[in-house]
Write an enzyme that holds these catalytic residues in place. Structure first.
Site, PDB file in Angstrom:
ATOM      1  N   LYS A 136       1.048  -1.271   0.112  1.00 56.42           N
ATOM      2  CA  LYS A 136      -0.373  -0.018  -0.265  1.00 56.42           C
ATOM      3  C   LYS A 136       0.612   1.209  -0.368  1.00 56.42           C
ATOM      4  O   LYS A 136       2.079   1.259   0.231  1.00 56.42           O
ATOM      5  CB  LYS A 136      -0.870  -0.267   0.783  1.00 56.42           C
ATOM      6  CG  LYS A 136      -2.281  -1.160   1.131  1.00 56.42           C
ATOM      7  CD  LYS A 136      -2.979  -1.399   2.421  1.00 56.42           C
ATOM      8  CE  LYS A 136      -3.800  -2.553   2.153  1.00 56.42           C
ATOM      9  NZ  LYS A 136      -4.837  -1.930   3.410  1.00 56.42           N
ATOM     10  N   TYR A 145     -12.505  -2.222  -3.454  1.00 61.82           N
ATOM     11  CA  TYR A 145     -12.323  -2.216  -2.279  1.00 61.82           C
ATOM     12  C   TYR A 145     -14.097  -1.641  -2.384  1.00 61.82           C
ATOM     13  O   TYR A 145     -14.966  -2.065  -1.400  1.00 61.82           O
ATOM     14  CB  TYR A 145     -12.188  -1.672  -1.241  1.00 61.82           C
ATOM     15  CG  TYR A 145     -11.119  -1.373  -0.351  1.00 61.82           C
ATOM     16  CD1 TYR A 145     -10.347  -2.796  -0.373  1.00 61.82           C
ATOM     17  CD2 TYR A 145      -9.754  -0.072  -1.630  1.00 61.82           C
ATOM     18  CE1 TYR A 145      -9.399  -3.411   0.242  1.00 61.82           C
ATOM     19  CE2 TYR A 145      -8.246  -1.352  -0.448  1.00 61.82           C
ATOM     20  CZ  TYR A 145      -8.193  -2.630   0.249  1.00 61.82           C
ATOM     21  OH  TYR A 145      -7.057  -3.050   0.751  1.00 61.82           O
ATOM     22  N   ASN A 166      -1.673   0.178   6.463  1.00 62.30           N
ATOM     23  CA  ASN A 166      -1.719  -0.942   7.186  1.00 62.30           C
ATOM     24  C   ASN A 166      -0.807  -1.678   6.811  1.00 62.30           C
ATOM     25  O   ASN A 166      -0.448  -2.832   5.986  1.00 62.30           O
ATOM     26  CB  ASN A 166      -2.676  -1.799   7.436  1.00 62.30           C
ATOM     27  CG  ASN A 166      -3.523  -2.804   7.056  1.00 62.30           C
ATOM     28  OD1 ASN A 166      -3.797  -1.947   5.996  1.00 62.30           O
ATOM     29  ND2 ASN A 166      -4.558  -2.841   7.490  1.00 62.30           N
ATOM     30  N   HIS A 204      -2.340  -4.973   1.657  1.00 58.73           N
ATOM     31  CA  HIS A 204      -3.573  -5.888   1.365  1.00 58.73           C
ATOM     32  C   HIS A 204      -3.509  -7.210   1.072  1.00 58.73           C
ATOM     33  O   HIS A 204      -1.818  -7.986   0.538  1.00 58.73           O
ATOM     34  CB  HIS A 204      -4.234  -5.961  -0.199  1.00 58.73           C
ATOM     35  CG  HIS A 204      -5.597  -5.977  -0.038  1.00 58.73           C
ATOM     36  ND1 HIS A 204      -6.765  -5.712   0.423  1.00 58.73           N
ATOM     37  CD2 HIS A 204      -5.733  -7.202  -0.952  1.00 58.73           C
ATOM     38  CE1 HIS A 204      -7.732  -7.286  -0.096  1.00 58.73           C
ATOM     39  NE2 HIS A 204      -7.050  -7.811  -1.105  1.00 58.73           N
ATOM     40  N   GLU A 250     -10.088 -11.718  -7.198  1.00 62.57           N
ATOM     41  CA  GLU A 250      -8.765 -10.028  -7.124  1.00 62.57           C
ATOM     42  C   GLU A 250      -7.675 -10.198  -7.808  1.00 62.57           C
ATOM     43  O   GLU A 250      -7.317  -9.085  -8.606  1.00 62.57           O
ATOM     44  CB  GLU A 250      -8.704 -10.005  -5.372  1.00 62.57           C
ATOM     45  CG  GLU A 250      -9.775  -9.369  -4.649  1.00 62.57           C
ATOM     46  CD  GLU A 250      -9.184  -9.663  -3.437  1.00 62.57           C
ATOM     47  OE1 GLU A 250     -10.074  -8.707  -2.145  1.00 62.57           O
ATOM     48  OE2 GLU A 250      -8.113  -9.951  -2.494  1.00 62.57           O
TER      49      GLU A 250
END
Ligand code: ADP
Ligand code: MG
Length: 140
Positions: free
Chosen positions: A11, A51, A114, A117, A128
């Site tokens: 990320k 998302y 964070n 993913h 995905e």
């Protein structure tokens, strides 16, 4: 256990801090192999589509804005039980709850920012991976 593939994203908080190599090393040390990888900069609309499952959550706007704020590295990881193994190496969503040695314990800045993913089940992994990669780009 079967060999699986799962979708991983490094990320924006992590690409910004130049942590890509350190994070990939954690996956490789755990026996996961990178079989596809690219660095891209998502638009807010693309992040929102990825998302979509979270669209009614209070953090959705913050999440899509964050995911489009800097480049990300999207990759496919392959290995025995790769879906669960990736989640294990990532650690809990909130870094405050993440086990020592996990990516989120070591690198994540907050529950939102964070660092990584990972797909959470075989069906989502398939969807995905197809969201970001064509079959030709998966090179085991
Ligand atoms: P995970 O990434 O561990 O599968 P979720 O699927 O529950 O976690 O959430 C997706 C992402 O949304 C998280 O990784 C995080 O970036 C963000 N997020 C989750 N919960 C919150 C929260 N309470 N506040 C802000 N962002 C959150
Ligand atoms: Mg999730």
């Amino acid at each position: 256990m079967a060999v699986e593939r799962t979708l991983s994203i490094i990320k924006p908080d992590a690409t910004k801090r130049n942590l890509t190599g350190k994070i990939i090393a954690k996956f490789e040390e755990a026996g996961l192999r990178v079989v596809a990888s690219k660095r891209i900069h998502l638009t807010p609309a693309q992040a929102g589509k990825f998302y979509e499952v979270h669209k009614d959550r209070p953090f959705f706007g913050e999440l899509t804005e964050f995911m489009a704020s800097e480049p990300v590295v999207v990759q496919v990881l392959e290995g025995e039980g790769a879906i669960a193994k990736n989640r294990e190496v990532m650690g809990a969503t909130n870094p405050a709850d993440a086990a020592p040695g996990t990516i989120r314990a070591e690198f994540a800045e907050s529950v939102g920012e964070n660092s990584v993913h990972g797909s959470d089940a075989p069906e989502t992994a398939k969807e995905e991976i197809a969201f970001f990669f064509s079959g030709l780009e998966l090179v085991g």
